[in-house]
Design an enzyme around this catalytic site. Structure first.
Site, PDB file in Angstrom:
ATOM      1  CG  HIS A  74      -2.003  -1.078   1.332  1.00  0.00           C
ATOM      2  ND1 HIS A  74      -2.613  -1.775   0.775  1.00  0.00           N
ATOM      3  CD2 HIS A  74      -1.109  -2.319   2.353  1.00  0.00           C
ATOM      4  CE1 HIS A  74      -3.203  -2.435   0.936  1.00  0.00           C
ATOM      5  NE2 HIS A  74      -2.129  -3.018   2.022  1.00  0.00           N
ATOM      6  CB  SER A  95      -0.682   0.484  -4.450  1.00  0.00           C
ATOM      7  OG  SER A  95      -0.693   0.978  -3.350  1.00  0.00           O
ATOM      8  CB  SER A 126      -4.840   0.793  -0.472  1.00  0.00           C
ATOM      9  OG  SER A 126      -3.142   0.160  -1.504  1.00  0.00           O
ATOM     10  CG  ASP A 162       0.472  -5.726   2.012  1.00  0.00           C
ATOM     11  OD1 ASP A 162      -0.634  -6.968   2.435  1.00  0.00           O
ATOM     12  OD2 ASP A 162       0.386  -4.768   2.778  1.00  0.00           O
ATOM     13  CD  GLU A 220       3.772  -5.320   6.581  1.00  0.00           C
ATOM     14  OE1 GLU A 220       5.009  -5.092   6.213  1.00  0.00           O
ATOM     15  OE2 GLU A 220       3.006  -4.242   7.152  1.00  0.00           O
ATOM     16  CG  ASN A 233       1.155 -11.539   9.915  1.00  0.00           C
ATOM     17  OD1 ASN A 233       0.669 -10.593   9.822  1.00  0.00           O
ATOM     18  ND2 ASN A 233       0.655 -12.645   9.862  1.00  0.00           N
ATOM     19  CE  LYS A 284       1.993  -6.987   9.623  1.00  0.00           C
ATOM     20  NZ  LYS A 284       0.278  -7.279   9.374  1.00  0.00           N
ATOM     21  CG  ASP A 292       0.398  -3.889  10.909  1.00  0.00           C
ATOM     22  OD1 ASP A 292      -1.225  -4.532  10.577  1.00  0.00           O
ATOM     23  OD2 ASP A 292       0.973  -3.806   9.719  1.00  0.00           O
ATOM     24  CG  ASN A 293      -1.651  -8.606  11.505  1.00  0.00           C
ATOM     25  OD1 ASN A 293      -0.647  -7.243  11.770  1.00  0.00           O
ATOM     26  ND2 ASN A 293      -1.618  -9.307  11.411  1.00  0.00           N
ATOM     27  CB  CYS A 320      -7.644  -3.657  12.728  1.00  0.00           C
ATOM     28  SG  CYS A 320      -7.139  -4.180  11.240  1.00  0.00           S
ATOM     29  CG  HIS A 375      -4.495  -9.006   1.525  1.00  0.00           C
ATOM     30  ND1 HIS A 375      -3.448  -7.899   1.584  1.00  0.00           N
ATOM     31  CD2 HIS A 375      -4.181  -8.944   0.621  1.00  0.00           C
ATOM     32  CE1 HIS A 375      -2.815  -7.625   0.934  1.00  0.00           C
ATOM     33  NE2 HIS A 375      -3.146  -7.656  -0.202  1.00  0.00           N
ATOM     34  CG  HIS A 410      -2.954  -0.310  10.559  1.00  0.00           C
ATOM     35  ND1 HIS A 410      -3.769  -0.282   9.792  1.00  0.00           N
ATOM     36  CD2 HIS A 410      -2.463  -1.518  10.529  1.00  0.00           C
ATOM     37  CE1 HIS A 410      -4.585  -1.818   9.943  1.00  0.00           C
ATOM     38  NE2 HIS A 410      -3.739  -2.214  10.289  1.00  0.00           N
ATOM     39  CB  SER A 419       4.918  -3.020  10.034  1.00  0.00           C
ATOM     40  OG  SER A 419       3.557  -3.359  11.317  1.00  0.00           O
ATOM     41  CD  GLN A 467       8.719  -6.169   5.187  1.00  0.00           C
ATOM     42  OE1 GLN A 467       9.184  -6.951   4.940  1.00  0.00           O
ATOM     43  NE2 GLN A 467       7.013  -6.444   4.528  1.00  0.00           N
TER      44      GLN A 467
END
Ligand code: NAI
Length: 479
Positions: free
Chosen positions: A55, A78, A83, A140, A202, A227, A232, A236-237, A241, A347, A400, A408, A412
């Site tokens: 993204h 992306s 996104s 990703d 990711e 991930n 991560k 992040d998740n 969210c 996703h 995010h 995250s 990476q």
């Protein structure tokens, strides 16, 4: 191509606005900025040609410029048609020292609102580093990795097959993209795959694809599953969210969430953050799950757990978070309340049967604004679908926020350094980063929040069997 730089973005004049946002984001991304400082002299990614499919947001801009600061040559797209933040894409192309007339940054091929044909054309551009291909992928969802694997598969057989009538439209687009891009000698993707030292992935969905390739022996290069770094997926998740789900719903609909009944399908990491997000706004949240452990967690967290069929006619908001497909069917949507809101934060867009909805007899689609559509059924009642069933936090909002993405993206960057600098140490398998690096990522984000860590004494460390400096948990610990 301007100033020798190839790119395809919406409008380079947005670069100044993008640069201001990037500057503010840098302050909120201490992990990435510390990584830049740590490797300023050694530049471990010198010689790396990174093909990035993730993204194209402001946060990703800070990641891209970190990879460049570490010595990498980068091309970017992306991983979703909706996104991209156009100002971020423009700023990355223009670069810190450039102007729209004299861009000096990184080739980006991404704009908000691509068609699927555009999307796969952009993805194909990733593989053109002058006469070379990339030697690293940063992915990703796995689309860049998929294109190489499909390319190699078809080069082995010598033909790109015709898509079947029942194949999804997107598969047909992938096949025609590949048909146009295979070279006369039939070895283009085979050569690219040989050059690639590895991929760092990711998200849950992309990681799932990698393990499938590894299981069947088809994985063409080593992979790091970013991930499943704790810093991560458990951040992040979940917390990402928690922020961006209601942000997307609010920007799309401006409907008061408080007091409404919201259904969240799936109570994994994304589901946990999403449910908390909606509860935080005062919604009564209901969970659906297939996994008894996650269902029990949801119940113990105080949520009602039931099936979609039980509440499809009474809930006001529906959010899918499963990474699975066909969670909300066209029949479900036909039964929903007038102006029920339907969105996906997993996703891919097949969690909601959009194709089935479009084919419902008598259905009428009205664009309320980009990425917000009202579908009116023959009986006159309607539902509101966000981002055409694609991840709504990035389609309807900006994904995010920086601080969580710093976690995250520091993972990476470390994963890219691992695979690029230690090619002999990794087989064609899927790995996670070692725990000491996971703990390092967390450590880099403590100061900014004023966190003071307690230090183990030598005796305490010996008593619980760890080193004073960590790692503090065994690999099987679940957090
Ligand atoms: P997860 O595996 O932790 O959670 C998914 C949950 O859905 C599991 O608990 C599973 O049992 C449940 N599930 C599967 N089929 C179901 C069904 N038919 N009905 C109800 N529940 C079902 O995965 P995670 O990490 O939560 O990721 C979910 C999806 O979100 C993935 O596609 C991932 O790539 C994506 N993702 C999206 C982000 C975003 O910003 N939009 C951020 C991170 C991940």
């Amino acid at each position: 191509k301007v100033n020798g730089l190839e790119f395809a973005v919406a409008d380079l004049r947005l670069a100044e606005a993008g640069r201001h946002q990037i500057r503010l984001a840098e302050h909120e991304m201490p992990g990435l900025m510390a990584t830049r400082r740590e490797y300023a002299d050694t530049k471990p990614l010198r010689g790396a040609r990174v093909a990035g499919s993730l993204h194209m947001t402001v946060q990703t801009a800070v990641l891209i410029e970190t990879l460049v600061a570490l010595g990498a040559e980068v091309r970017w797209v992306s991983c979703n048609i909706f996104s991209t933040q156009d100002e971020a894409a423009a700023a990355v192309v223009v670069g810190p020292g450039g102007t729209p007339e004299q861009p000096k940054g990184v080739p980006v091929f991404a704009w908000k609102g691509e068609t699927l044909e555009d999307y796969w054309w952009c993805t194909e551009q990733l593989f053109q580093f002058g006469d070379n291909g990339p030697n690293m992928i940063l992915d990703d969802g796995g689309d860049a990795t998929l294109l190489v694997h499909k390319g190699v598969e078809f080069e082995k057989t010598g033909v790109v097959p015709e898509a079947g009538e029942d194949d999804p439209h997107e598969y047909q687009v992938i096949l025609s993209t590949l048909r146009a891009s295979l070279t006369a000698d039939g070895k283009r993707f085979t050569r690219i795959a040989e050059d690639i030292k590895g991929v760092t992935e990711e998200t849950t969905t992309g990681v799932h694809r990698l393990y499938e390739f590894a299981k069947t022996g088809e994985l063409l290069f080593p992979a790091i599953n970013v991930n499943d770094s704790v810093t991560k997926s458990k951040f992040d998740n979940k917390y990402g969210c928690r922020h961006s789900l209601v942000d997307g719903i609010n920007r799309a609909t401006d409907t008061l969430i408080g007091g409404k009944v919201a259904l969240v399908a799936g109570y994994g990491d994304v589901g946990k953050g999403s449910a908390e997000s909606l509860r935080g706004q005062g919604a009564r949240v209901i969970i659906t799950e297939v996994d008894p452990i996650c269902a029990l967690q949801a119940a113990m967290d105080g949520f009602q757990v039931t099936t979609l069929d039980d509440v499809v006619e009474t809930a006001d908001i529906f959010v899918t978070t499963t990474g699975n497909f066909n969670i909300i069917t066209a029949e479900h949507m036909a039964k929903m309340k007038h102006q029920a809101i339907v969105g996906n934060i997993g996703h891919f867009d097949n969690e909601i049967d959009m194709a089935g909805l479009e084919k419902t007899p008598g259905i009428k689609k009205t664009e309320i604004k980009p990425q917000v559509h009202e579908y009116t059924f023959a009986d006159g009642h309607s539902i509101i679908v966000l981002s055409e069933g694609r991840l709504l936090n990035l389609g309807n909002a900006t994904g995010h926020p920086s601080f969580v993405m710093s976690n995250s993206f520091t993972n990476q960057t470390m994963a890219q350094i691992e695979l690029f600098t230690k090619p002999g140490e990794y087989e064609k398998q899927v790995y996670v980063l070692p725990k000491h690096l996971d703990e390092k990522v967390a450590r880099l984000h403590l100061d900014a929040l004023g966190v003071k860590l307690t230090k183990l004494t030598k005796e305490q460390a010996a008593y619980i069997g760890v080193d004073v400096e960590g790692p503090y948990k065994p690999d099987h610990y679940r957090y």
